[in-house]
Design a protein around this motif. Structure first.
Motif, PDB file in Angstrom:
ATOM      1  N   ALA A 236       0.828  -1.207   0.000  1.00 55.77           N
ATOM      2  CA  ALA A 236       0.000   0.000   0.000  1.00 55.77           C
ATOM      3  C   ALA A 236       0.863   1.257   0.000  1.00 55.77           C
ATOM      4  CB  ALA A 236      -0.927  -0.006   1.215  1.00 55.77           C
ATOM      5  N   GLN A 237       1.941   1.242   0.809  1.00 54.56           N
ATOM      6  CA  GLN A 237       2.841   2.395   0.855  1.00 54.56           C
ATOM      7  C   GLN A 237       3.594   2.553  -0.461  1.00 54.56           C
ATOM      8  OE1 GLN A 237       5.077   1.187   4.307  1.00 54.56           O
ATOM      9  NE2 GLN A 237       3.830   2.421   5.725  1.00 54.56           N
ATOM     10  N   GLY A 238       4.043   1.428  -1.020  1.00 52.52           N
ATOM     11  CA  GLY A 238       4.725   1.481  -2.306  1.00 52.52           C
ATOM     12  C   GLY A 238       3.824   2.022  -3.392  1.00 52.52           C
ATOM     13  N   ALA A 239       2.543   1.646  -3.352  1.00 58.02           N
ATOM     14  CA  ALA A 239       1.596   2.136  -4.353  1.00 58.02           C
ATOM     15  C   ALA A 239       1.416   3.644  -4.235  1.00 58.02           C
ATOM     16  CB  ALA A 239       0.253   1.431  -4.195  1.00 58.02           C
ATOM     17  N   TYR A 240       1.467   4.174  -3.013  1.00 65.16           N
ATOM     18  CA  TYR A 240       1.375   5.631  -2.854  1.00 65.16           C
ATOM     19  C   TYR A 240       2.602   6.313  -3.452  1.00 65.16           C
ATOM     20  CZ  TYR A 240       1.507  10.275  -0.824  1.00 65.16           C
ATOM     21  OH  TYR A 240       1.596  11.642  -0.676  1.00 65.16           O
ATOM     22  N   LEU A 241       3.804   5.795  -3.147  1.00 68.11           N
ATOM     23  CA  LEU A 241       5.024   6.399  -3.686  1.00 68.11           C
ATOM     24  C   LEU A 241       5.046   6.310  -5.206  1.00 68.11           C
ATOM     25  CD1 LEU A 241       7.723   5.152  -1.140  1.00 68.11           C
ATOM     26  CD2 LEU A 241       6.493   7.340  -1.172  1.00 68.11           C
ATOM     27  N   ALA A 242       4.591   5.192  -5.748  1.00 69.35           N
ATOM     28  CA  ALA A 242       4.535   5.047  -7.201  1.00 69.35           C
ATOM     29  C   ALA A 242       3.532   6.025  -7.803  1.00 69.35           C
ATOM     30  CB  ALA A 242       4.157   3.612  -7.567  1.00 69.35           C
ATOM     31  N   SER A 243       2.414   6.216  -7.135  1.00 72.93           N
ATOM     32  CA  SER A 243       1.387   7.150  -7.611  1.00 72.93           C
ATOM     33  C   SER A 243       1.868   8.587  -7.500  1.00 72.93           C
ATOM     34  CB  SER A 243       0.100   6.974  -6.798  1.00 72.93           C
ATOM     35  OG  SER A 243      -0.382   5.646  -6.888  1.00 72.93           O
ATOM     36  N   LEU A 244       2.671   8.843  -6.491  1.00 76.55           N
ATOM     37  CA  LEU A 244       3.174  10.186  -6.214  1.00 76.55           C
ATOM     38  C   LEU A 244       4.017  10.741  -7.355  1.00 76.55           C
ATOM     39  CD1 LEU A 244       3.349  12.241  -3.750  1.00 76.55           C
ATOM     40  CD2 LEU A 244       5.502  11.118  -3.197  1.00 76.55           C
ATOM     41  N   LEU A 245       4.719   9.861  -8.076  1.00 76.97           N
ATOM     42  CA  LEU A 245       5.658  10.309  -9.098  1.00 76.97           C
ATOM     43  C   LEU A 245       4.998  11.117 -10.210  1.00 76.97           C
ATOM     44  CD1 LEU A 245       8.013   7.225  -9.498  1.00 76.97           C
ATOM     45  CD2 LEU A 245       8.461   9.379  -8.335  1.00 76.97           C
ATOM     46  N   GLN A 246       3.712  10.931 -10.425  1.00 73.29           N
ATOM     47  CA  GLN A 246       3.035  11.669 -11.494  1.00 73.29           C
ATOM     48  C   GLN A 246       3.002  13.166 -11.201  1.00 73.29           C
ATOM     49  OE1 GLN A 246      -1.329  11.311 -12.208  1.00 73.29           O
ATOM     50  NE2 GLN A 246      -0.723  10.514 -14.205  1.00 73.29           N
ATOM     51  N   ALA A 247       2.870  13.542  -9.929  1.00 75.68           N
ATOM     52  CA  ALA A 247       2.793  14.960  -9.564  1.00 75.68           C
ATOM     53  C   ALA A 247       3.127  15.138  -8.084  1.00 75.68           C
ATOM     54  CB  ALA A 247       1.399  15.502  -9.853  1.00 75.68           C
ATOM     55  N   PRO A 248       4.411  15.077  -7.715  1.00 73.36           N
ATOM     56  CA  PRO A 248       4.791  15.140  -6.300  1.00 73.36           C
ATOM     57  C   PRO A 248       4.281  16.368  -5.565  1.00 73.36           C
ATOM     58  CG  PRO A 248       6.659  14.494  -7.658  1.00 73.36           C
ATOM     59  CD  PRO A 248       5.575  14.884  -8.595  1.00 73.36           C
ATOM     60  N   SER A 249       4.311  17.526  -6.214  1.00 66.22           N
ATOM     61  CA  SER A 249       3.862  18.750  -5.547  1.00 66.22           C
ATOM     62  C   SER A 249       2.373  18.716  -5.267  1.00 66.22           C
ATOM     63  CB  SER A 249       4.184  19.976  -6.413  1.00 66.22           C
ATOM     64  OG  SER A 249       5.574  20.100  -6.582  1.00 66.22           O
ATOM     65  N   GLN A 250       1.618  18.158  -6.193  1.00 62.42           N
ATOM     66  CA  GLN A 250       0.163  18.127  -6.057  1.00 62.42           C
ATOM     67  C   GLN A 250      -0.310  16.985  -5.178  1.00 62.42           C
ATOM     68  OE1 GLN A 250      -1.847  17.701  -9.810  1.00 62.42           O
ATOM     69  NE2 GLN A 250      -3.863  18.172  -8.975  1.00 62.42           N
ATOM     70  N   ASP A 252       1.492  15.322  -2.648  1.00 61.82           N
ATOM     71  CA  ASP A 252       2.029  15.192  -1.291  1.00 61.82           C
ATOM     72  C   ASP A 252       0.889  15.442  -0.304  1.00 61.82           C
ATOM     73  OD1 ASP A 252       3.212  15.396   1.185  1.00 61.82           O
ATOM     74  OD2 ASP A 252       4.861  16.665   0.511  1.00 61.82           O
ATOM     75  N   TRP A 253       0.524  14.417   0.445  1.00 56.78           N
ATOM     76  CA  TRP A 253      -0.657  14.468   1.306  1.00 56.78           C
ATOM     77  C   TRP A 253      -0.613  15.623   2.295  1.00 56.78           C
ATOM     78  CZ3 TRP A 253      -4.883  11.587   0.440  1.00 56.78           C
ATOM     79  CH2 TRP A 253      -5.891  11.592   1.402  1.00 56.78           C
ATOM     80  N   ALA A 254       0.575  15.989   2.753  1.00 54.69           N
ATOM     81  CA  ALA A 254       0.694  17.021   3.783  1.00 54.69           C
ATOM     82  C   ALA A 254       0.292  18.394   3.276  1.00 54.69           C
ATOM     83  CB  ALA A 254       2.121  17.073   4.310  1.00 54.69           C
ATOM     84  N   VAL A 255       0.467  18.654   1.999  1.00 55.22           N
ATOM     85  CA  VAL A 255       0.179  19.986   1.456  1.00 55.22           C
ATOM     86  C   VAL A 255      -0.857  19.947   0.346  1.00 55.22           C
ATOM     87  CG1 VAL A 255       2.436  20.904   2.070  1.00 55.22           C
ATOM     88  CG2 VAL A 255       2.133  19.801  -0.152  1.00 55.22           C
ATOM     89  N   ALA A 256      -1.370  18.774   0.023  1.00 53.62           N
ATOM     90  CA  ALA A 256      -2.319  18.646  -1.086  1.00 53.62           C
ATOM     91  C   ALA A 256      -3.651  19.312  -0.751  1.00 53.62           C
ATOM     92  CB  ALA A 256      -2.548  17.174  -1.416  1.00 53.62           C
ATOM     93  N   SER A 257      -4.289  19.870  -1.778  1.00 52.42           N
ATOM     94  CA  SER A 257      -5.635  20.404  -1.626  1.00 52.42           C
ATOM     95  C   SER A 257      -6.618  19.237  -1.558  1.00 52.42           C
ATOM     96  CB  SER A 257      -5.978  21.296  -2.823  1.00 52.42           C
ATOM     97  OG  SER A 257      -5.975  20.522  -4.019  1.00 52.42           O
ATOM     98  N   LYS A 258      -7.880  19.533  -1.327  1.00 49.69           N
ATOM     99  CA  LYS A 258      -8.889  18.472  -1.313  1.00 49.69           C
ATOM    100  C   LYS A 258      -8.924  17.754  -2.654  1.00 49.69           C
ATOM    101  CE  LYS A 258     -11.988  20.487   2.168  1.00 49.69           C
ATOM    102  NZ  LYS A 258     -13.343  21.019   2.437  1.00 49.69           N
ATOM    103  N   THR A 259      -8.789  18.534  -3.731  1.00 48.81           N
ATOM    104  CA  THR A 259      -8.765  17.928  -5.065  1.00 48.81           C
ATOM    105  C   THR A 259      -7.540  17.054  -5.241  1.00 48.81           C
ATOM    106  OG1 THR A 259      -9.959  19.825  -5.999  1.00 48.81           O
ATOM    107  CG2 THR A 259      -8.750  18.415  -7.541  1.00 48.81           C
ATOM    108  N   GLY A 260      -6.380  17.550  -4.784  1.00 48.12           N
ATOM    109  CA  GLY A 260      -5.148  16.772  -4.892  1.00 48.12           C
ATOM    110  C   GLY A 260      -5.233  15.459  -4.139  1.00 48.12           C
ATOM    111  N   LYS A 261      -5.852  15.484  -2.967  1.00 51.59           N
ATOM    112  CA  LYS A 261      -5.996  14.252  -2.186  1.00 51.59           C
ATOM    113  C   LYS A 261      -6.909  13.251  -2.893  1.00 51.59           C
ATOM    114  CE  LYS A 261      -4.982  16.254   2.340  1.00 51.59           C
ATOM    115  NZ  LYS A 261      -5.471  16.570   3.695  1.00 51.59           N
ATOM    116  N   LYS A 262      -7.970  13.756  -3.494  1.00 50.39           N
ATOM    117  CA  LYS A 262      -8.856  12.867  -4.240  1.00 50.39           C
ATOM    118  C   LYS A 262      -8.139  12.261  -5.432  1.00 50.39           C
ATOM    119  CE  LYS A 262     -13.236  15.147  -3.053  1.00 50.39           C
ATOM    120  NZ  LYS A 262     -14.387  15.929  -3.578  1.00 50.39           N
ATOM    121  N   LEU A 263      -7.334  13.068  -6.109  1.00 48.63           N
ATOM    122  CA  LEU A 263      -6.626  12.580  -7.300  1.00 48.63           C
ATOM    123  C   LEU A 263      -5.589  11.515  -6.952  1.00 48.63           C
ATOM    124  CD1 LEU A 263      -6.102  15.936  -9.251  1.00 48.63           C
ATOM    125  CD2 LEU A 263      -7.617  14.050  -9.879  1.00 48.63           C
ATOM    126  N   VAL A 264      -4.834  11.737  -5.881  1.00 49.37           N
ATOM    127  CA  VAL A 264      -3.804  10.759  -5.539  1.00 49.37           C
ATOM    128  C   VAL A 264      -4.429   9.473  -5.006  1.00 49.37           C
ATOM    129  CG1 VAL A 264      -3.355  11.486  -3.152  1.00 49.37           C
ATOM    130  CG2 VAL A 264      -1.522  10.478  -4.509  1.00 49.37           C
TER     131      VAL A 264
END
Length: 773
Positions: A236-250, A252-264
């Motif tokens: 599950a953690q690896g899948a998050y890191l793999a998913s993160l690569l598409q848009a790290p700035s958008q 990153d759960w700590a700073v993501a907007s509500k839309t960013g969290k839904k997208l990741v």
């Protein structure tokens, strides 16, 4: 002549003399486009050269030419040396005077063998990025073609690259968005795929990719997001890191907007579903997985105190400029370039003013907070930005108590309501649009409105009747008095009179983020989110006589022999000089006879300095503001209630042991105190006056004063009259002597009616003043 020649001559002569056929039968070869003699007409113009044969021939010619060029390119382009970790450098950050602010640490990267990464975690990257990785030749022709077309057409980055191509870009090439780089990427990918095993390529990919949080490679990413080594990552953690690569700035759960969290989360699900589809993950285990929320980020060494906030904001501004000028594909690529190092970045921040702002916040606020005595004291966050209105330079910024202790930059966060600091935008719109009241009278500083509590607005399709401060009814008041007292019912009606579309449009011109906001009357109460940086820019535009000011932290940036040209912080005239100056004139009344008079007007260090500004306190006391300015300095201070564990917005009531008005933290209290102590010290005794192009407002004695007998009409507003206002306008030089002492009596125990659900300034901005808002 011979017989044969004579026969041919007679035949030709006979054909010329032959009459046209009149029967309905046509001779062979006749028909449309055919001459009577059976011959087709000669083509003229471009038709002589273009037909299906030439088109087909040209197409195949280009194909052959392209194939030949690619073969030559394949032979010429070789696999270069890697450009990765060995070439990474630190970045140097400087104050405006050239002295050292900070130096970024070494690149956060640790190469790990693929064997140390669990097989199931390896597959998450393949499932997320390139399902055909184990069977393809290293390139995706369709994706590459799409990327080339997008580059040529200026549409920017789009997905489609294989893992091999991304590895080649990361390790062998640059992030440049050019056709040449993409062609090289394709050729080198083909060669790398032939020379290296798929495991080697995958290892290179996960070790060179940028994951955000200054983390290069899966080991650094595992530590940055989950505090574990790569070998201990779950699927599950690896899948998050793999998913993160598409848009790290958008993402990153700590700073993501509500839309960013839904997208990741959606991409995380997509990754795991692909693993099930490829038979790399059992469907039962997949169904039982829950999204693994990452841990909060930690600051990098050397970024303690305010340094980290300043560096992060400088990086954000520079990244946007790299994208704007085409050096990087998008913000993530730009930040990867910055993280790679080698930059010297000079900030506009003034070293002395920065130290003064930090010292002032500590003396006026944080030294009074004691979480051991009062739990609420742990919830108080402060942010501030100071700007030169003539240049747009950010001279000082306070992002929080410490970058290591509070990762969010309170100076740039936009998740708290602007509250009454939005009211000047409504007045600016009224003046700029030359709006009229519901009864048809021009809106000026002397126009009379009905300040009755919970008065329903007139002229709106949406019913709205906002409560005033402590349910107080003011009756007939001028616009000047309504600004001084921050009367909600007046500005709600004014917003409708102007038109909420126009109000948001003008606010956007001044520098507020209004895109996507609904143009409803409730916006007049400042229900939108805003940051101290944003508010400082909007008020700086007013201070700069209506000429746009976009606050800038970065002065210049250099990398090797290249200097990045930053945009000019001073833009075009966005509202008229008279409209901007009239708002400034009115806002001097907030200081001299309104909600900021105790903390600012009566400050002993003021020494006659002219000041304009506005307080604000949001619904449930979750935020409190003071944004004020002199002719040469604009500073916005915000206090925010935030649960330190959950980051939820909470009330600040009772902080520092306040008991007046139920312990509410108001804009006229600590924010105004911080502002005054900092500003008057920063001015260093240099008293200045506003040079205003206006004939109305508190800073200018009105020529026609309303009479005391005037009463408001049944409509929300009426014409200005010659009535004397309840409070005499202050002079433009020294602060007037207070006409009344601040009261310290307890508020009445009368229970107010039930408030509306709309955000309101339902608390006094001045904790020591029971009569003003």
């Amino acid at each position: 002549m011979g017989r044969a020649e004579e026969r041919r001559a007679r035949q030709v002569q006979g054909r010329r003399a032959a009459p046209q056929r009149s029967s309905g039968h046509e001779s062979p070869g006749s028909g449309p486009g055919t001459k009577a003699d059976g011959k087709k007409p000669r083509r003229t113009g471009i038709r002589r050269f273009v037909n299906w044969k030439t088109i087909l021939g040209t197409f195949f010619g280009f194909c052959l030419l392209g194939m030949g060029a690619f073969i030559v390119l394949y032979m010429v382009v070789s696999v270069p040396e890697g450009n990765a970790a060995a070439k990474r450098q630190s970045n140097i950050y400087k104050y405006s005077d050239g002295s050292m602010l900070g130096r970024s640490g070494k690149v956060n990267r640790e190469i790990v063998d693929l064997a140390k990464v669990p097989k199931s975690v390896q597959k998450t990257f393949v499932a997320a990025e390139n399902k055909s990785f184990y069977s393809d030749s290293g390139i995706d022709l369709k994706g590459t073609a799409r990327g080339l077309i997008n580059t040529l057409s200026g549409k920017g980055k789009q997905g489609g690259s294989t893992i091999t191509q991304q590895y080649v870009k990361n390790y062998y090439l640059s992030q440049d968005q050019t056709v040449t780089r993409k062609l090289k990427e394709m050729v080198i990918s083909l060669k790398v795929d032939r020379k290296k095993s798929k495991d080697d390529i995958l290892a290179g990919y996960i070790n060179t990719s940028y994951y955000g949080r200054n983390a290069y490679g899966i080991q650094a990413a595992a530590q940055a997001y989950y505090r574990v080594d790569a070998e201990d990552l779950s699927v599950a953690q690896g899948a998050y890191l793999a998913s993160l690569l598409q848009a790290p700035s958008q993402y990153d759960w700590a700073v993501a907007s509500k839309t960013g969290k839904k997208l990741v989360e959606a991409r995380w699900n997509y990754t795991l579903d692909n693993m099930v589809e490829q038979h790399w993950l059992d469907s039962g285990k997949r169904a039982a997985m829950k999204f693994p929320v990452p841990k909060d980020p930690k600051g990098a060494p050397g970024m303690e105190g305010q340094t980290g906030y300043l560096v992060e904001q400088a990086n954000d501004e520079l990244a946007k400029q790299l994208v704007a000028q085409g050096t990087a594909e998008d913000l993530d690529d730009a930040k990867a370039l910055l993280t790679a190092g080698g930059w010297t970045i000079t900030l506009n921040v003034d070293k002395k003013k920065q130290a003064l702002l930090e010292k002032t916040v500590k003396e006026q606020l944080t030294s009074k907070l004691d979480p051991k005595k009062r739990k609420v004291d742990a919830d108080i966050q402060a942010g501030a930005v100071s700007v030169d209105p003539k240049t747009g330079k950010v001279l000082a910024m306070y992002g929080g108590k410490d970058y290591f202790k509070h990762y969010f930059n309170n100076a740039t966060r936009r998740d708290y309501q602007a509250a009454s600091t939005f009211k000047p935008m409504i007045l600016a719109a009224a003046l700029e649009e030359k709006a009229k009241t519901h009864s048809g009278q021009p809106i000026t500083a002397n126009t009379i409105y009905d300040g009755t509590n919970r008065r329903p607005v007139v002229g709106s399709d949406i019913g709205f009747a906002p409560p005033n401060e402590d349910e107080h009814s003011y009756g007939p008041v001028t616009v000047q008095t309504a600004m001084n007292k921050s009367i909600n019912s007046v500005f709600a009606q004014m917003g409708v009179d102007v038109g909420m579309d126009e109000v948001l449009k003008v606010a956007g011109k001044l520098g507020m983020h209004t895109k996507g906001l609904q143009a409803v009357p409730a916006q007049t109460l400042g229900s939108m989110g805003a940051s101290p940086l944003e508010m400082a820019g909007a008020y700086a535009t007013l201070d700069n006589h209506g000429k746009k000011v976009t606050p800038a932290v970065v002065a210049k940036a250099e990398h090797k022999d290249t200097t990045v040209k930053m945009p000019d912080p001073i833009g075009e005239q966005v509202i008229s000089e008279e409209a901007a100056d009239t708002v400034t004139s009115v806002l001097t009344g907030v200081v001299d006879d309104g909600t900021a008079r105790v903390s600012v007007r009566n400050n002993p260090s003021r020494d006659g300095q002219q000041v304009a500004g506005k307080t604000g306190t949001s619904d449930n006391n979750r935020s409190a503001w003071f944004t004020g300015y002199t002719p040469n300095l604009v500073t916005s201070v915000g206090l925010f209630g935030e649960n330190p564990k959950t980051q939820d917005h909470v009330s600040m009531k009772g902080a520092t042991g306040l008991v007046l008005e139920g312990g509410r933290v108001n804009g006229g209290g600590y924010p105004a105190k911080i502002w005054a102590a900092y500003t008057f010290a920063a001015m260093a005794g240099k008293v200045t006056e506003f040079d205003l192009n206006t004939t109305s407002g508190a800073a200018v004695a009105p020529t026609d004063l309303p009479t005391a007998t005037q009463t408001p009409s049944s409509t929300p507003s009426s014409t200005p009259t010659t009535e004397e206002p309840t409070t005499e306008p202050p002079t433009t030089s020294a602060p007037p002597t207070p006409t009344d002492e601040p009261t310290t009596t307890e508020p009445t125990t009368t229970s107010p009616s039930t408030p509306t659900s709309s955000p309101t300034d339902g608390v006094p901005d001045n904790p020591f003043d029971q009569t003003s808002q």
